[in-house]
Design an enzyme around this catalytic site. Structure first.
Site, PDB file in Angstrom:
ATOM      1  N   ASN A  24     -26.082  28.282   9.498  1.00 44.21           N
ATOM      2  CA  ASN A  24     -25.102  27.245   9.189  1.00 44.21           C
ATOM      3  C   ASN A  24     -25.896  25.979   8.880  1.00 44.21           C
ATOM      4  OD1 ASN A  24     -23.124  25.317   9.122  1.00 44.21           O
ATOM      5  ND2 ASN A  24     -22.601  25.437  11.304  1.00 44.21           N
ATOM      6  N   LYS A  58     -24.877  23.197   7.784  1.00 41.83           N
ATOM      7  CA  LYS A  58     -24.128  21.954   8.031  1.00 41.83           C
ATOM      8  C   LYS A  58     -24.289  20.984   6.843  1.00 41.83           C
ATOM      9  CE  LYS A  58     -24.725  22.768  12.898  1.00 41.83           C
ATOM     10  NZ  LYS A  58     -24.535  22.292  14.232  1.00 41.83           N
ATOM     11  N   HIS A  72     -15.301  26.111  13.194  1.00 46.00           N
ATOM     12  CA  HIS A  72     -16.519  25.638  13.871  1.00 46.00           C
ATOM     13  C   HIS A  72     -16.148  24.506  14.824  1.00 46.00           C
ATOM     14  CE1 HIS A  72     -20.432  23.805  14.547  1.00 46.00           C
ATOM     15  NE2 HIS A  72     -20.946  24.976  14.223  1.00 46.00           N
ATOM     16  N   GLU A 103     -17.461  21.763  15.392  1.00 46.43           N
ATOM     17  CA  GLU A 103     -17.529  20.415  14.809  1.00 46.43           C
ATOM     18  C   GLU A 103     -16.268  20.133  13.988  1.00 46.43           C
ATOM     19  OE1 GLU A 103     -21.446  20.851  13.088  1.00 46.43           O
ATOM     20  OE2 GLU A 103     -22.272  20.893  15.111  1.00 46.43           O
ATOM     21  N   GLU A 108     -19.491  30.503  20.254  1.00 45.40           N
ATOM     22  CA  GLU A 108     -20.380  29.340  20.293  1.00 45.40           C
ATOM     23  C   GLU A 108     -19.937  28.388  21.395  1.00 45.40           C
ATOM     24  OE1 GLU A 108     -22.507  28.781  16.340  1.00 45.40           O
ATOM     25  OE2 GLU A 108     -20.625  27.713  16.150  1.00 45.40           O
ATOM     26  N   GLY A 141     -26.452  22.482  19.153  1.00 45.02           N
ATOM     27  CA  GLY A 141     -27.259  21.324  18.796  1.00 45.02           C
ATOM     28  C   GLY A 141     -27.811  20.566  19.992  1.00 45.02           C
ATOM     29  N   SER A 200     -27.923  26.776  19.888  1.00 47.28           N
ATOM     30  CA  SER A 200     -29.358  26.590  20.160  1.00 47.28           C
ATOM     31  C   SER A 200     -30.129  27.904  20.192  1.00 47.28           C
ATOM     32  CB  SER A 200     -29.561  25.801  21.456  1.00 47.28           C
ATOM     33  OG  SER A 200     -29.001  24.503  21.310  1.00 47.28           O
TER      34      SER A 200
HETATM   35  C1  PEP Z   1     -23.962  25.868  14.936  1.00 43.53           C
HETATM   36  O1  PEP Z   1     -23.792  24.797  14.403  1.00 43.53           O
HETATM   37  O2  PEP Z   1     -23.197  26.801  14.664  1.00 43.53           O
HETATM   38  C2  PEP Z   1     -25.080  26.025  15.856  1.00 43.53           C
HETATM   39  C3  PEP Z   1     -25.113  27.079  16.615  1.00 43.53           C
HETATM   40  O3  PEP Z   1     -26.019  25.015  15.881  1.00 43.53           O
HETATM   41  P1  PEP Z   1     -27.414  25.011  16.683  1.00 43.53           P
HETATM   42  O4  PEP Z   1     -28.077  26.342  16.447  1.00 43.53           O
HETATM   43  O5  PEP Z   1     -28.193  23.880  16.107  1.00 43.53           O
HETATM   44  O6  PEP Z   1     -27.085  24.829  18.126  1.00 43.53           O
END
Ligand code: PEP
Length: 280
Positions: free
Chosen positions: A38, A40, A124, A126, A196, A202, A242
């Site tokens: 992803n 972003k 997601h 976000e 997630e 993040g 992460s």
């Molecule tokens: C994400 O945005 O779906 C995500 C898992 O980000 P990160 O790997 O940076 O935690």
């Protein structure tokens, strides 16, 4: 959660064919791992093209996993062109549920398909926290994606307060149930779920493999209760939050973790490829 999982398993076992053949059909090999990036709001057109080339060059030994990258809309078409002749697939990061209309700033399934992309991330965290995504809009978007022939990657996950309040499985179950409301069994088999935990996105703080596995098993049991064992066994449930080269193996070797949705570590070819290799 353990009791709930067992209970729903036993409950569904009453209505299902004998256990042994079903366990055999549980063979993990049925679910090819999906390693999804992803991106972003990162990567302009040229950067997206270069990153895809670099990933493709290093992916010679990765035929055993499926690779997906989800660039910003502006780079979708260029990414789809750059991926031609490679094993990499391309997805969008969101879509609107209408096909067209006066929806300033939005993009439809048809426009996404037109770029050559085949997947779309929906719900997601976000989007949920910054842009008013609700379980209802996730459901509408999922239906639209399926109707338009895009593979939805439906994101679910609890906040830290919800985890600390022992509400993880309640929250994740509600999000999953709502996402799949009104979706036929045939369409459900085309979907991917991404678990997630919001507190892990993040932040550099990932769920432990055991924490993630527990939720993944719960989601799979829920899918079985909503549909049946074959849909549940075939459903790919990705972990996101992460995921990095150094923790990928311990997560990706869990029984119910079928890949990763990766943010930060997907922005560089070497870390994305290292995670993908951990999924072999
Ligand atoms: C994400 O945005 O779906 C995500 C898992 O980000 P990160 O790997 O940076 O935690």
């Amino acid at each position: 959660l353990f009791c709930w999982t067992i209970q729903s398993f036993l409950h569904s076992a009453e209505k299902k064919p004998p256990l042994l053949p079903r366990l055999f059909s549980h063979a993990r090999g049925m679910r090819k791992k999906l390693i999804a990036g992803n991106w972003k709001m990162f990567k302009k057109i040229g950067e997206a093209q270069s990153l895809i080339k670099e990933i493709a060059q290093g992916a010679g030994d990765l035929g055993g996993v499926e690779l997906l990258v989800c660039p910003p809309y502006t780079a979708l078409n260029a990414a789809s062109e750059a991926r031609k002749g490679t094993q990499i697939k391309v997805g969008a990061q969101d879509l609107h549920w209408e096909e067209q209309g006066a929806f300033t700033g939005k993009i439809s399934w048809d426009m996404i398909r037109d770029t050559g992309a085949e997947y779309v991330i929906i719900g997601h965290s976000e989007q949920r926290s910054y842009f008013h995504e609700t379980d209802d809009t996730v459901n509408k978007k999922t239906k639209t994606a399926l109707k338009g022939g895009l593979v939805p990657v439906i994101c679910v996950g609890e906040t830290l307060a919800e985890r600390d309040g022992n509400r993880t499985m309640d929250v994740v179950s509600t999000q999953t149930k709502k996402a799949f409301e009104g979706i036929t069994k045939e369409d459900a088999t085309k979907c991917v779920i991404a678990y997630e935990p919001v507190w892990a996105i993040g932040t550099g703080r990932n769920a432990t493999p055991e924490q993630a596995q527990e939720v993944h098993a719960g989601i799979r049991a829920l899918i079985q209760s909503l549909y049946d064992a074959s849909v549940a066994e075939g459903m790919r449930i990705l972990y996101g939050g992460s995921m990095k080269p150094d923790n990928a193996k311990s997560l990706l070797t869990q029984k119910d973790i079928d890949g990763g949705l990766i943010g930060g570590a997907s922005l560089k070819a070497d870390s994305f490829l290292a995670i993908a290799r951990a999924g072999l």
